[in-house]
Design a protein around this motif. Structure first.
Motif, PDB file in Angstrom:
ATOM      1  N   ILE A  52       0.840  -1.205   0.000  1.00  0.00           N
ATOM      2  CA  ILE A  52       0.000   0.000   0.000  1.00  0.00           C
ATOM      3  C   ILE A  52       0.869   1.247   0.000  1.00  0.00           C
ATOM      4  CG2 ILE A  52      -1.645   1.345   1.365  1.00  0.00           C
ATOM      5  CD1 ILE A  52      -2.876  -1.293   2.233  1.00  0.00           C
ATOM      6  N   ARG A  53       1.893   1.252   0.851  1.00  0.00           N
ATOM      7  CA  ARG A  53       2.784   2.414   0.908  1.00  0.00           C
ATOM      8  C   ARG A  53       3.432   2.658  -0.452  1.00  0.00           C
ATOM      9  NH1 ARG A  53       8.275   1.299   3.241  1.00  0.00           N
ATOM     10  NH2 ARG A  53       8.392   0.621   1.104  1.00  0.00           N
TER      11      ARG A  53
ATOM     12  N   SER B 267      -0.733   0.205  -9.808  1.00  0.00           N
ATOM     13  CA  SER B 267      -1.960   0.795 -10.328  1.00  0.00           C
ATOM     14  C   SER B 267      -3.061   0.630  -9.297  1.00  0.00           C
ATOM     15  CB  SER B 267      -2.352   0.101 -11.626  1.00  0.00           C
ATOM     16  OG  SER B 267      -3.519   0.684 -12.131  1.00  0.00           O
ATOM     17  N   GLU B 268      -3.733   1.719  -9.069  1.00  0.00           N
ATOM     18  CA  GLU B 268      -4.874   1.706  -8.166  1.00  0.00           C
ATOM     19  C   GLU B 268      -5.863   2.714  -8.722  1.00  0.00           C
ATOM     20  OE1 GLU B 268      -6.086   3.237  -3.778  1.00  0.00           O
ATOM     21  OE2 GLU B 268      -4.002   2.712  -4.101  1.00  0.00           O
ATOM     22  N   GLU B 269      -7.091   2.316  -8.862  1.00  0.00           N
ATOM     23  CA  GLU B 269      -8.081   3.164  -9.517  1.00  0.00           C
ATOM     24  C   GLU B 269      -8.243   4.518  -8.829  1.00  0.00           C
ATOM     25  OE1 GLU B 269     -12.743   3.066 -10.948  1.00  0.00           O
ATOM     26  OE2 GLU B 269     -11.815   1.248 -10.176  1.00  0.00           O
ATOM     27  N   ALA B 270      -8.326   4.536  -7.505  1.00  0.00           N
ATOM     28  CA  ALA B 270      -8.519   5.805  -6.791  1.00  0.00           C
ATOM     29  C   ALA B 270      -7.336   6.745  -7.013  1.00  0.00           C
ATOM     30  CB  ALA B 270      -8.716   5.553  -5.296  1.00  0.00           C
ATOM     31  N   LEU B 271      -6.121   6.214  -6.941  1.00  0.00           N
ATOM     32  CA  LEU B 271      -4.932   7.040  -7.156  1.00  0.00           C
ATOM     33  C   LEU B 271      -4.867   7.506  -8.609  1.00  0.00           C
ATOM     34  CD1 LEU B 271      -2.363   8.322  -6.083  1.00  0.00           C
ATOM     35  CD2 LEU B 271      -1.190   6.152  -6.468  1.00  0.00           C
ATOM     36  N   ASP B 272      -5.225   6.631  -9.532  1.00  0.00           N
ATOM     37  CA  ASP B 272      -5.261   7.015 -10.947  1.00  0.00           C
ATOM     38  C   ASP B 272      -6.241   8.167 -11.180  1.00  0.00           C
ATOM     39  OD1 ASP B 272      -3.413   5.036 -11.498  1.00  0.00           O
ATOM     40  OD2 ASP B 272      -4.904   3.604 -12.227  1.00  0.00           O
ATOM     41  N   ASN B 273      -7.389   8.110 -10.521  1.00  0.00           N
ATOM     42  CA  ASN B 273      -8.397   9.174 -10.672  1.00  0.00           C
ATOM     43  C   ASN B 273      -7.915  10.495 -10.090  1.00  0.00           C
ATOM     44  OD1 ASN B 273     -10.181   7.499 -11.998  1.00  0.00           O
ATOM     45  ND2 ASN B 273     -11.274   6.931 -10.138  1.00  0.00           N
ATOM     46  N   VAL B 274      -7.292  10.450  -8.916  1.00  0.00           N
ATOM     47  CA  VAL B 274      -6.752  11.673  -8.307  1.00  0.00           C
ATOM     48  C   VAL B 274      -5.712  12.288  -9.236  1.00  0.00           C
ATOM     49  CG1 VAL B 274      -5.355  12.576  -6.394  1.00  0.00           C
ATOM     50  CG2 VAL B 274      -7.240  11.005  -5.928  1.00  0.00           C
ATOM     51  N   THR B 275      -4.826  11.448  -9.730  1.00  0.00           N
ATOM     52  CA  THR B 275      -3.784  11.923 -10.642  1.00  0.00           C
ATOM     53  C   THR B 275      -4.401  12.505 -11.917  1.00  0.00           C
ATOM     54  OG1 THR B 275      -2.272  10.263  -9.785  1.00  0.00           O
ATOM     55  CG2 THR B 275      -1.687  11.242 -11.887  1.00  0.00           C
TER      56      THR B 275
ATOM     57  N   VAL C  74      -7.471  15.371  -3.014  1.00  0.00           N
ATOM     58  CA  VAL C  74      -6.156  14.843  -2.626  1.00  0.00           C
ATOM     59  C   VAL C  74      -6.147  14.532  -1.133  1.00  0.00           C
ATOM     60  CG1 VAL C  74      -3.707  15.411  -2.388  1.00  0.00           C
ATOM     61  CG2 VAL C  74      -4.923  15.984  -4.503  1.00  0.00           C
ATOM     62  N   GLU C  75      -6.673  15.454  -0.337  1.00  0.00           N
ATOM     63  CA  GLU C  75      -6.694  15.264   1.118  1.00  0.00           C
ATOM     64  C   GLU C  75      -7.508  14.023   1.506  1.00  0.00           C
ATOM     65  OE1 GLU C  75      -8.404  17.579   5.035  1.00  0.00           O
ATOM     66  OE2 GLU C  75      -7.785  18.786   3.313  1.00  0.00           O
ATOM     67  N   ASP C  76      -8.657  13.849   0.871  1.00  0.00           N
ATOM     68  CA  ASP C  76      -9.493  12.677   1.159  1.00  0.00           C
ATOM     69  C   ASP C  76      -8.769  11.379   0.808  1.00  0.00           C
ATOM     70  OD1 ASP C  76     -11.529  14.275   2.084  1.00  0.00           O
ATOM     71  OD2 ASP C  76     -12.764  14.094   0.267  1.00  0.00           O
ATOM     72  N   TYR C  77      -8.113  11.383  -0.351  1.00  0.00           N
ATOM     73  CA  TYR C  77      -7.371  10.189  -0.764  1.00  0.00           C
ATOM     74  C   TYR C  77      -6.261   9.883   0.236  1.00  0.00           C
ATOM     75  CZ  TYR C  77      -4.287   7.046  -3.218  1.00  0.00           C
ATOM     76  OH  TYR C  77      -3.499   5.975  -3.526  1.00  0.00           O
ATOM     77  N   LEU C  78      -5.481  10.909   0.584  1.00  0.00           N
ATOM     78  CA  LEU C  78      -4.366  10.696   1.513  1.00  0.00           C
ATOM     79  C   LEU C  78      -4.857  10.300   2.902  1.00  0.00           C
ATOM     80  CD1 LEU C  78      -1.942  13.558   0.438  1.00  0.00           C
ATOM     81  CD2 LEU C  78      -1.775  11.116  -0.093  1.00  0.00           C
TER      82      LEU C  78
ATOM     83  N   THR D 109      -7.547   8.574   3.537  1.00  0.00           N
ATOM     84  CA  THR D 109      -7.944   7.171   3.413  1.00  0.00           C
ATOM     85  C   THR D 109      -6.722   6.266   3.469  1.00  0.00           C
ATOM     86  OG1 THR D 109      -9.873   7.749   2.080  1.00  0.00           O
ATOM     87  CG2 THR D 109      -9.079   5.477   1.905  1.00  0.00           C
ATOM     88  N   LYS D 110      -5.695   6.614   2.705  1.00  0.00           N
ATOM     89  CA  LYS D 110      -4.480   5.797   2.686  1.00  0.00           C
ATOM     90  C   LYS D 110      -3.787   5.811   4.042  1.00  0.00           C
ATOM     91  CE  LYS D 110      -4.924   3.999  -1.027  1.00  0.00           C
ATOM     92  NZ  LYS D 110      -5.229   2.580  -1.016  1.00  0.00           N
ATOM     93  N   GLN D 111      -3.767   6.972   4.682  1.00  0.00           N
ATOM     94  CA  GLN D 111      -3.151   7.048   6.006  1.00  0.00           C
ATOM     95  C   GLN D 111      -3.905   6.157   6.995  1.00  0.00           C
ATOM     96  OE1 GLN D 111      -3.046  10.949   7.803  1.00  0.00           O
ATOM     97  NE2 GLN D 111      -1.446  10.336   9.228  1.00  0.00           N
ATOM     98  N   GLY D 112      -5.217   6.156   6.896  1.00  0.00           N
ATOM     99  CA  GLY D 112      -6.021   5.276   7.753  1.00  0.00           C
ATOM    100  C   GLY D 112      -5.709   3.810   7.507  1.00  0.00           C
ATOM    101  N   GLU D 113      -5.594   3.432   6.238  1.00  0.00           N
ATOM    102  CA  GLU D 113      -5.255   2.048   5.898  1.00  0.00           C
ATOM    103  C   GLU D 113      -3.881   1.682   6.438  1.00  0.00           C
ATOM    104  OE1 GLU D 113      -5.597   1.127   1.713  1.00  0.00           O
ATOM    105  OE2 GLU D 113      -7.492   2.224   1.563  1.00  0.00           O
ATOM    106  N   LEU D 114      -2.922   2.572   6.236  1.00  0.00           N
ATOM    107  CA  LEU D 114      -1.563   2.295   6.689  1.00  0.00           C
ATOM    108  C   LEU D 114      -1.488   2.229   8.215  1.00  0.00           C
ATOM    109  CD1 LEU D 114       0.462   4.469   4.168  1.00  0.00           C
ATOM    110  CD2 LEU D 114       0.251   1.980   4.205  1.00  0.00           C
TER     111      LEU D 114
END
Length: 125
Positions: A34-35, A45-53, A80-84, A86-91
């Motif tokens: 994930i990191r 490849s991750e759909e959410a990250l691809d969409n943010v980008t 961007v903040e929402d995505y990060l 979410t990822k921070q929560g997962e990590l």
């Protein structure tokens, strides 16, 4: 020394800590994936990250070519903040799981260590 070398060691297997070591390694690998998907976007490849980008790149290119941004900057920042977040929560959840696995490993290793320490002290006498 590699993880496989340690896990396959007969003493480790005889003490029953090989499964605990494997579970720590598995959680660390999941966390690392994930990191790395966030840090090294080009390789994962991750759909959410691809969409943010896609939002960020499209908006930037539109402005660069004299047009209007596709979204207001505060909306882009929020995406961007929402995505990060979410990822921070997962990590963080993975780190909590890793900590739990390491604690279980220590709980299993401490009695073994104490037993070996007593045996070594008896040999020195």
């Amino acid at each position: 020394m590699s993880h496989n070398t340690i896990v396959c060691n007969e003493h480790v297997k005889n003490q029953g800590v090989d499964a605990l070591l494997k579970s720590v390694n598995k959680k660390c690998n999941e966390y690392r994936f994930i990191r790395n998907s966030v840090i090294h976007h080009g390789r994962y490849s991750e759909e959410a990250l691809d969409n943010v980008t896609l939002f960020l790149t499209t908006s930037h290119l539109s402005v660069e070519n004299g047009g209007e941004p596709i979204l207001e900057q505060d909306i882009l920042d929020r995406i961007v903040e929402d995505y990060l977040d979410t990822k921070q929560g997962e990590l963080t959840a993975y780190l909590d799981e890793i900590e739990s696995k390491v604690s279980s490993l220590y709980d299993a290793l401490i009695p073994i260590y104490m037993q070996k320490k007593v045996l070594l002290a008896q040999i020195k006498i």
